[in-house]
Design a protein around this motif. Structure first.
Motif, PDB file in Angstrom:
ATOM      1  N   ARG A 111      -3.645  -7.054  -8.677  1.00 34.58           N
ATOM      2  CA  ARG A 111      -4.385  -6.212  -7.729  1.00 34.58           C
ATOM      3  C   ARG A 111      -5.589  -6.973  -7.155  1.00 34.58           C
ATOM      4  O   ARG A 111      -5.860  -6.907  -5.961  1.00 34.58           O
ATOM      5  CB  ARG A 111      -4.846  -4.923  -8.412  1.00 34.58           C
ATOM      6  N   ASP A 112      -6.299  -7.686  -8.024  1.00 37.89           N
ATOM      7  CA  ASP A 112      -7.438  -8.483  -7.557  1.00 37.89           C
ATOM      8  C   ASP A 112      -6.985  -9.537  -6.557  1.00 37.89           C
ATOM      9  O   ASP A 112      -7.634  -9.754  -5.534  1.00 37.89           O
ATOM     10  CB  ASP A 112      -8.147  -9.163  -8.732  1.00 37.89           C
ATOM     11  N   ALA A 113      -5.869 -10.177  -6.842  1.00 36.97           N
ATOM     12  CA  ALA A 113      -5.349 -11.207  -5.941  1.00 36.97           C
ATOM     13  C   ALA A 113      -4.984 -10.608  -4.587  1.00 36.97           C
ATOM     14  O   ALA A 113      -5.273 -11.201  -3.545  1.00 36.97           O
ATOM     15  CB  ALA A 113      -4.135 -11.899  -6.570  1.00 36.97           C
ATOM     16  N   PHE A 114      -4.360  -9.432  -4.586  1.00 32.04           N
ATOM     17  CA  PHE A 114      -4.035  -8.763  -3.328  1.00 32.04           C
ATOM     18  C   PHE A 114      -5.299  -8.485  -2.516  1.00 32.04           C
ATOM     19  O   PHE A 114      -5.329  -8.679  -1.313  1.00 32.04           O
ATOM     20  CB  PHE A 114      -3.289  -7.438  -3.572  1.00 32.04           C
ATOM     21  N   ARG A 115      -6.338  -8.021  -3.190  1.00 31.85           N
ATOM     22  CA  ARG A 115      -7.597  -7.749  -2.483  1.00 31.85           C
ATOM     23  C   ARG A 115      -8.169  -9.040  -1.896  1.00 31.85           C
ATOM     24  O   ARG A 115      -8.660  -9.055  -0.772  1.00 31.85           O
ATOM     25  CB  ARG A 115      -8.612  -7.098  -3.417  1.00 31.85           C
ATOM     26  N   ILE A 116      -8.101 -10.106  -2.644  1.00 31.94           N
ATOM     27  CA  ILE A 116      -8.664 -11.388  -2.183  1.00 31.94           C
ATOM     28  C   ILE A 116      -7.948 -11.883  -0.931  1.00 31.94           C
ATOM     29  O   ILE A 116      -8.578 -12.388  -0.011  1.00 31.94           O
ATOM     30  CB  ILE A 116      -8.612 -12.438  -3.307  1.00 31.94           C
ATOM     31  N   VAL A 117      -6.625 -11.748  -0.878  1.00 33.01           N
ATOM     32  CA  VAL A 117      -5.880 -12.241   0.284  1.00 33.01           C
ATOM     33  C   VAL A 117      -5.805 -11.233   1.418  1.00 33.01           C
ATOM     34  O   VAL A 117      -5.183 -11.497   2.434  1.00 33.01           O
ATOM     35  CB  VAL A 117      -4.452 -12.743  -0.085  1.00 33.01           C
ATOM     36  N   GLY A 118      -6.442 -10.056   1.244  1.00 31.36           N
ATOM     37  CA  GLY A 118      -6.556  -9.137   2.361  1.00 31.36           C
ATOM     38  C   GLY A 118      -5.654  -7.933   2.334  1.00 31.36           C
ATOM     39  O   GLY A 118      -5.625  -7.178   3.293  1.00 31.36           O
ATOM     40  N   TYR A 119      -4.893  -7.709   1.265  1.00 28.38           N
ATOM     41  CA  TYR A 119      -4.125  -6.480   1.169  1.00 28.38           C
ATOM     42  C   TYR A 119      -5.072  -5.375   0.753  1.00 28.38           C
ATOM     43  O   TYR A 119      -5.957  -5.571  -0.060  1.00 28.38           O
ATOM     44  CB  TYR A 119      -3.010  -6.596   0.123  1.00 28.38           C
ATOM     45  N   ASP A 120      -4.860  -4.174   1.270  1.00 26.95           N
ATOM     46  CA  ASP A 120      -5.765  -3.055   0.967  1.00 26.95           C
ATOM     47  C   ASP A 120      -5.700  -2.670  -0.507  1.00 26.95           C
ATOM     48  O   ASP A 120      -6.667  -2.749  -1.234  1.00 26.95           O
ATOM     49  CB  ASP A 120      -5.422  -1.835   1.827  1.00 26.95           C
ATOM     50  N   ASP A 121      -4.548  -2.213  -0.944  1.00 28.66           N
ATOM     51  CA  ASP A 121      -4.425  -1.722  -2.314  1.00 28.66           C
ATOM     52  C   ASP A 121      -3.238  -2.352  -3.040  1.00 28.66           C
ATOM     53  O   ASP A 121      -2.795  -1.846  -4.054  1.00 28.66           O
ATOM     54  CB  ASP A 121      -4.284  -0.201  -2.319  1.00 28.66           C
ATOM     55  N   GLY A 122      -2.709  -3.440  -2.501  1.00 27.36           N
ATOM     56  CA  GLY A 122      -1.555  -4.078  -3.115  1.00 27.36           C
ATOM     57  C   GLY A 122      -0.242  -3.504  -2.655  1.00 27.36           C
ATOM     58  O   GLY A 122       0.808  -3.945  -3.071  1.00 27.36           O
ATOM     59  N   SER A 123      -0.266  -2.475  -1.768  1.00 31.63           N
ATOM     60  CA  SER A 123       0.985  -1.868  -1.341  1.00 31.63           C
ATOM     61  C   SER A 123       1.424  -2.350   0.031  1.00 31.63           C
ATOM     62  O   SER A 123       2.471  -1.955   0.509  1.00 31.63           O
ATOM     63  CB  SER A 123       0.841  -0.340  -1.330  1.00 31.63           C
ATOM     64  N   ALA A 124       0.612  -3.167   0.691  1.00 31.62           N
ATOM     65  CA  ALA A 124       0.971  -3.663   2.021  1.00 31.62           C
ATOM     66  C   ALA A 124       2.217  -4.522   1.933  1.00 31.62           C
ATOM     67  O   ALA A 124       2.422  -5.250   0.982  1.00 31.62           O
ATOM     68  CB  ALA A 124      -0.181  -4.463   2.620  1.00 31.62           C
ATOM     69  N   ALA A 125       3.071  -4.427   2.931  1.00 29.68           N
ATOM     70  CA  ALA A 125       4.327  -5.164   2.919  1.00 29.68           C
ATOM     71  C   ALA A 125       4.207  -6.535   3.565  1.00 29.68           C
ATOM     72  O   ALA A 125       5.071  -7.365   3.388  1.00 29.68           O
ATOM     73  CB  ALA A 125       5.408  -4.363   3.633  1.00 29.68           C
ATOM     74  N   GLU A 126       3.154  -6.751   4.344  1.00 27.84           N
ATOM     75  CA  GLU A 126       3.020  -8.018   5.064  1.00 27.84           C
ATOM     76  C   GLU A 126       1.603  -8.543   4.940  1.00 27.84           C
ATOM     77  O   GLU A 126       0.672  -7.769   4.760  1.00 27.84           O
ATOM     78  CB  GLU A 126       3.327  -7.824   6.543  1.00 27.84           C
ATOM     79  N   PRO A 127       1.423  -9.863   5.082  1.00 27.14           N
ATOM     80  CA  PRO A 127       0.068 -10.400   5.103  1.00 27.14           C
ATOM     81  C   PRO A 127      -0.671  -9.918   6.347  1.00 27.14           C
ATOM     82  O   PRO A 127      -0.047  -9.444   7.301  1.00 27.14           O
ATOM     83  CB  PRO A 127       0.267 -11.915   5.154  1.00 27.14           C
ATOM     84  N   PRO A 128      -2.009 -10.033   6.361  1.00 28.26           N
ATOM     85  CA  PRO A 128      -2.760  -9.647   7.562  1.00 28.26           C
ATOM     86  C   PRO A 128      -2.231 -10.376   8.785  1.00 28.26           C
ATOM     87  O   PRO A 128      -1.740 -11.496   8.704  1.00 28.26           O
ATOM     88  CB  PRO A 128      -4.191 -10.077   7.242  1.00 28.26           C
ATOM     89  N   ALA A 129      -2.348  -9.737   9.964  1.00 32.15           N
ATOM     90  CA  ALA A 129      -1.785 -10.269  11.205  1.00 32.15           C
ATOM     91  C   ALA A 129      -2.245 -11.686  11.501  1.00 32.15           C
ATOM     92  O   ALA A 129      -1.478 -12.501  11.977  1.00 32.15           O
ATOM     93  CB  ALA A 129      -2.124  -9.349  12.364  1.00 32.15           C
ATOM     94  N   GLU A 130      -3.515 -12.028  11.193  1.00 35.12           N
ATOM     95  CA  GLU A 130      -3.998 -13.368  11.537  1.00 35.12           C
ATOM     96  C   GLU A 130      -3.307 -14.473  10.749  1.00 35.12           C
ATOM     97  O   GLU A 130      -3.283 -15.608  11.166  1.00 35.12           O
ATOM     98  CB  GLU A 130      -5.517 -13.471  11.369  1.00 35.12           C
ATOM     99  N   SER A 131      -2.684 -14.141   9.610  1.00 29.79           N
ATOM    100  CA  SER A 131      -2.000 -15.186   8.858  1.00 29.79           C
ATOM    101  C   SER A 131      -0.488 -15.023   8.886  1.00 29.79           C
ATOM    102  O   SER A 131       0.219 -15.737   8.211  1.00 29.79           O
ATOM    103  CB  SER A 131      -2.489 -15.197   7.410  1.00 29.79           C
ATOM    104  N   ALA A 132       0.008 -14.066   9.638  1.00 31.44           N
ATOM    105  CA  ALA A 132       1.440 -13.784   9.652  1.00 31.44           C
ATOM    106  C   ALA A 132       2.207 -14.683  10.608  1.00 31.44           C
ATOM    107  O   ALA A 132       3.411 -14.640  10.643  1.00 31.44           O
ATOM    108  CB  ALA A 132       1.681 -12.324  10.020  1.00 31.44           C
ATOM    109  N   GLY A 133       1.535 -15.511  11.374  1.00 33.93           N
ATOM    110  CA  GLY A 133       2.218 -16.374  12.320  1.00 33.93           C
ATOM    111  C   GLY A 133       2.323 -15.714  13.669  1.00 33.93           C
ATOM    112  O   GLY A 133       1.873 -14.584  13.869  1.00 33.93           O
ATOM    113  N   PRO A 134       2.936 -16.388  14.639  1.00 34.26           N
ATOM    114  CA  PRO A 134       3.013 -15.833  15.990  1.00 34.26           C
ATOM    115  C   PRO A 134       3.938 -14.627  16.031  1.00 34.26           C
ATOM    116  O   PRO A 134       4.916 -14.563  15.310  1.00 34.26           O
ATOM    117  CB  PRO A 134       3.589 -16.990  16.817  1.00 34.26           C
TER     118      PRO A 134
END
Length: 159
Positions: A111-134
């Protein structure tokens, strides 16, 4: 992808990682000898092998070398986990099984790792848009299977 370290390679790298400074064969030898009987030449060979494999860099100091880790234990562990997961014929099932093996402390760390990389609560299915590629090309008249990114991979609808 790195191959898993052998038992003695791991014992040597554990010291290099823990000490987090340039180390000599003699220092590693003396620490290893607290646990087992081992020859200087054996440790020297293992450290040379680790250098040849790219795990450590070395700098000459007199007639000896000082060895420094090229990456961290965390990066090594992450690469091993990624390799194991990516070679599964069912990655989702592999993750479910892996998560089922985790202790409460490991789940908290996840859960801590998810928060660090930008997931809200660990339930997000994709990385944040800025790191998801074009984003995929906008071609609504084509069926989803025909869409793809610049590498030619198919893209699921709605992504």
């Amino acid at each position: 992808m790195p191959r898993p370290l052998g038992e003695l390679e791991d014992a040597v790298m554990t010291r290099v990682w823990q000490w987090n400074r340039p180390v000599t064969v003699r220092e590693v030898l003396e620490d290893l000898q607290q646990e087992r009987s081992i020859a200087y030449t054996t440790v020297m060979t293992v450290m040379d092998n680790l250098h040849q494999k790219g795990w450590v860099r070395r700098e000459a100091e007199g007639r000896a070398y000082r060895y420094t880790a090229v990456s961290t234990r965390a990066a090594y562990s992450a690469a091993l986990m990624n390799e194991a997961w990516s070679t599964s014929d069912n990655p989702a099932a592999a993750l479910v099984a892996f998560f089922g093996m985790m202790s409460a402390e490991q789940r908290d760390a996840l859960r801590d790792a998810f928060r660090i990389v930008g997931y809200d609560d660990g339930s997000a299915a994709e990385p944040p848009a800025e790191s998801a590629g074009p984003p995929p090309a906008e071609t609504p008249s084509e069926p989803p299977a025909a869409e793809g990114d610049s590498a030619g991979r198919g893209v699921e609808p709605g992504r």
